[in-house]
Design a protein around this motif. Structure first.
Motif, short mmCIF file in Angstrom:
data_model
loop_
_atom_site.label_atom_id
_atom_site.label_comp_id
_atom_site.label_asym_id
_atom_site.label_seq_id
_atom_site.Cartn_x
_atom_site.Cartn_y
_atom_site.Cartn_z
N SER A 19 0.83 -1.21 0.00
CA SER A 19 0.00 0.00 0.00
C SER A 19 0.87 1.25 0.00
O SER A 19 0.59 2.21 -0.74
CB SER A 19 -0.92 0.00 1.21
N SER A 20 1.91 1.27 0.81
CA SER A 20 2.82 2.42 0.86
C SER A 20 3.52 2.63 -0.47
O SER A 20 3.68 3.76 -0.92
CB SER A 20 3.86 2.22 1.96
N PHE A 21 3.92 1.53 -1.11
CA PHE A 21 4.60 1.62 -2.40
C PHE A 21 3.69 2.25 -3.44
O PHE A 21 4.11 3.18 -4.15
CB PHE A 21 5.04 0.22 -2.86
N PHE A 22 2.45 1.77 -3.55
CA PHE A 22 1.54 2.31 -4.56
C PHE A 22 1.09 3.72 -4.23
O PHE A 22 0.87 4.53 -5.13
CB PHE A 22 0.35 1.37 -4.78
N THR A 23 0.98 4.05 -2.96
CA THR A 23 0.66 5.43 -2.57
C THR A 23 1.79 6.36 -3.00
O THR A 23 1.55 7.42 -3.58
CB THR A 23 0.44 5.52 -1.05
N ARG A 24 3.02 5.95 -2.73
CA ARG A 24 4.18 6.76 -3.11
C ARG A 24 4.29 6.87 -4.63
O ARG A 24 4.60 7.93 -5.15
CB ARG A 24 5.46 6.16 -2.51
N LEU A 25 4.04 5.78 -5.34
CA LEU A 25 4.07 5.79 -6.80
C LEU A 25 3.03 6.76 -7.36
O LEU A 25 3.31 7.52 -8.29
CB LEU A 25 3.83 4.37 -7.33
N GLY A 26 1.83 6.76 -6.77
CA GLY A 26 0.78 7.69 -7.18
C GLY A 26 1.17 9.14 -6.92
O GLY A 26 0.87 10.03 -7.72
N GLN A 27 1.85 9.39 -5.81
CA GLN A 27 2.30 10.75 -5.49
C GLN A 27 3.35 11.23 -6.47
O GLN A 27 3.33 12.39 -6.90
CB GLN A 27 2.84 10.80 -4.07
#
Length: 188
Positions: A19-27
């Protein structure tokens, strides 16, 4: 709701690594979009370059005509939304008179507001090209069709759709293209 029941959370209540990885990728993605906003010429140049690469790929592979046809229909749909006003004048109260320039002192001038803004048009068109490019890597999307019929049908659909859109623009007296705010130079 107990601890860890919400989406993206692990058992201990902290966000999971995925979840953190995809959140960061989206940012990061949103940051690049935000930085590209003022550079419309560069954005459209990249999109045209991607389109050329896609067309060359389809030409060399001699397939994926259905994907290309779907991409063309999608781009036509985006273009019509780009040319259309946000509020359709044909749905206003008075059917005989659409929105026009103010004729009285107390009337308000309404500028043309697009249903699909330029940035969203560019973003959607580019995403469509990238998705179509990805589809060309999968044989399942290579449906055998007689491509000249698709080309003729697309041309006919484009002409009919644009004729209807131009008639609508003439009937309700709006022009979706502006060249920016008029500026005056001081003569010295």
């Amino acid at each position: 709701m107990s601890e860890g029941d919400s989406a993206g959370e692990s058992i201990h209540g902290k966000p999971s690594a995925i979840s953190s990885f995809f959140t960061r990728l989206g940012q990061i993605y949103q940051s690049w979009l935000d930085r590209s906003t003022p550079f419309s010429a560069v954005r459209w140049t990249v999109t045209l370059l991607l389109t050329a690469i896609y067309m060359i790929r389809v030409y060399i592979l001699q397939g994926w005509y259905i994907v290309t046809y779907a991409l063309g229909i999608y781009h036509l749909n985006l273009f019509i939304a780009f040319l259309s006003p946000k509020v359709d004048p044909s749905l206003l109260d008075d059917p005989d008179e659409g929105p026009a320039l103010p004729t009285k002192q107390n009337e308000e001038f309404r500028p043309f507001i697009r249903r699909l803004p330029e940035f969203k048009f560019w973003h959607s068109a580019t995403k469509g090209i990238v998705i179509a490019m990805i589809c060309t890597f999968f044989e399942a999307f290579n449906v055998p069709v007689f491509w000249p019929i698709l080309v003729m049908y697309f041309i006919m659909l484009f002409c009919i759709t644009m004729k209807r859109q131009i008639k609508h623009m003439i009937k309700y007296r709006y022009l979706p293209f502006t060249h920016g705010k008029r500026t005056y130079r001081e003569e010295t």
